[in-house]
Write an enzyme that holds these catalytic residues in place. Sequence first.
Site, PDB file in Angstrom:
ATOM      1  N   HIS A   1      23.246   0.573  13.792  1.00 30.04           N
ATOM      2  CA  HIS A   1      24.514   1.143  13.927  1.00 30.04           C
ATOM      3  C   HIS A   1      25.001   0.478  15.291  1.00 30.04           C
ATOM      4  O   HIS A   1      24.280   0.191  16.232  1.00 30.04           O
ATOM      5  CB  HIS A   1      24.240   2.657  14.001  1.00 30.04           C
TER       6      HIS A   1
ATOM      7  N   THR B   1      10.206  -6.160  16.981  1.00 24.37           N
ATOM      8  CA  THR B   1      11.655  -6.504  17.339  1.00 24.37           C
ATOM      9  C   THR B   1      11.969  -7.860  17.619  1.00 24.37           C
ATOM     10  O   THR B   1      13.271  -8.191  17.451  1.00 24.37           O
ATOM     11  CB  THR B   1      11.874  -5.910  18.817  1.00 24.37           C
ATOM     12  N   LYS B   2      11.201  -8.659  17.447  1.00 22.32           N
ATOM     13  CA  LYS B   2      11.539 -10.227  17.552  1.00 22.32           C
ATOM     14  C   LYS B   2      10.602 -11.096  16.440  1.00 22.32           C
ATOM     15  O   LYS B   2       9.652 -10.607  15.808  1.00 22.32           O
ATOM     16  CB  LYS B   2      11.204 -10.726  19.074  1.00 22.32           C
TER      17      LYS B   2
ATOM     18  N   LYS C   1      -2.625 -13.848  19.816  1.00 25.12           N
ATOM     19  CA  LYS C   1      -3.429 -14.857  19.756  1.00 25.12           C
ATOM     20  C   LYS C   1      -3.131 -15.599  18.582  1.00 25.12           C
ATOM     21  O   LYS C   1      -2.359 -15.253  17.700  1.00 25.12           O
ATOM     22  CB  LYS C   1      -4.936 -14.746  19.671  1.00 25.12           C
TER      23      LYS C   1
ATOM     24  N   ASN D   1       0.797  -0.999  -0.083  1.00 27.03           N
ATOM     25  CA  ASN D   1       0.086   0.023   0.057  1.00 27.03           C
ATOM     26  C   ASN D   1       0.887   1.193   0.195  1.00 27.03           C
ATOM     27  O   ASN D   1       1.989   1.205   0.083  1.00 27.03           O
ATOM     28  CB  ASN D   1      -1.018   0.047   1.325  1.00 27.03           C
TER      29      ASN D   1
END
Length: 188
Positions: free
Chosen positions: A120, A168-169, A186, A90
């Site tokens: 960095h 982040t994971k 869920k 999109n």
Amino acid sequence: MDMNDFIEFCKVGNPISGEDKALHGLLTQRSYEAQKITMKLNTSYHSREEIVDIFSELTGKKVDASFMCFPPFHTDFGMNITIGKNVFFNTGCSFQDRGGISIGDGSMIGMNVVIATLNHGLDLVTRNTTFPSPVVIGKNVWIGSNATILPGVTIGNNSVVAAGAVVTKDVPEDTVVAGVPAKFMKKI
């Protein structure tokens, strides 16, 4: 090292220091080329077929005719994006792809999604060095508007990333994640 060697150098995940003038020069050259191609994409109307052709030029690989993108789209490198079949971007997506971005068949990327593949160094000695880590998006993934996917993340098949999430994971397949940072909501 020529540009083709440099692109291969980046594809295998090598860090680049701002102190390495030769590599930084090649990086800048490639970034300007990506800017030129995305400027062409973003500054006038194009048919779906023309957009597929522009993405094929940007990525250096044949993009399937089933791909669809609503510009504008931005990237800093271009040559490290792999797009599956029936993929949709999109409007307003920004990719930092030098570390590698792979998007599986049937995936949908919402408005203003950011996918980053570089970090960095935290230490002052390495702060001007970029460390690449690929992002892998499985098949039939839906990433909601304004989500951010950080370096090194893999999103499993059939998963959903809620709007505004910061991932982040890794996200397991058949899972919904939401929030900052994104957390399990869920199973689907």
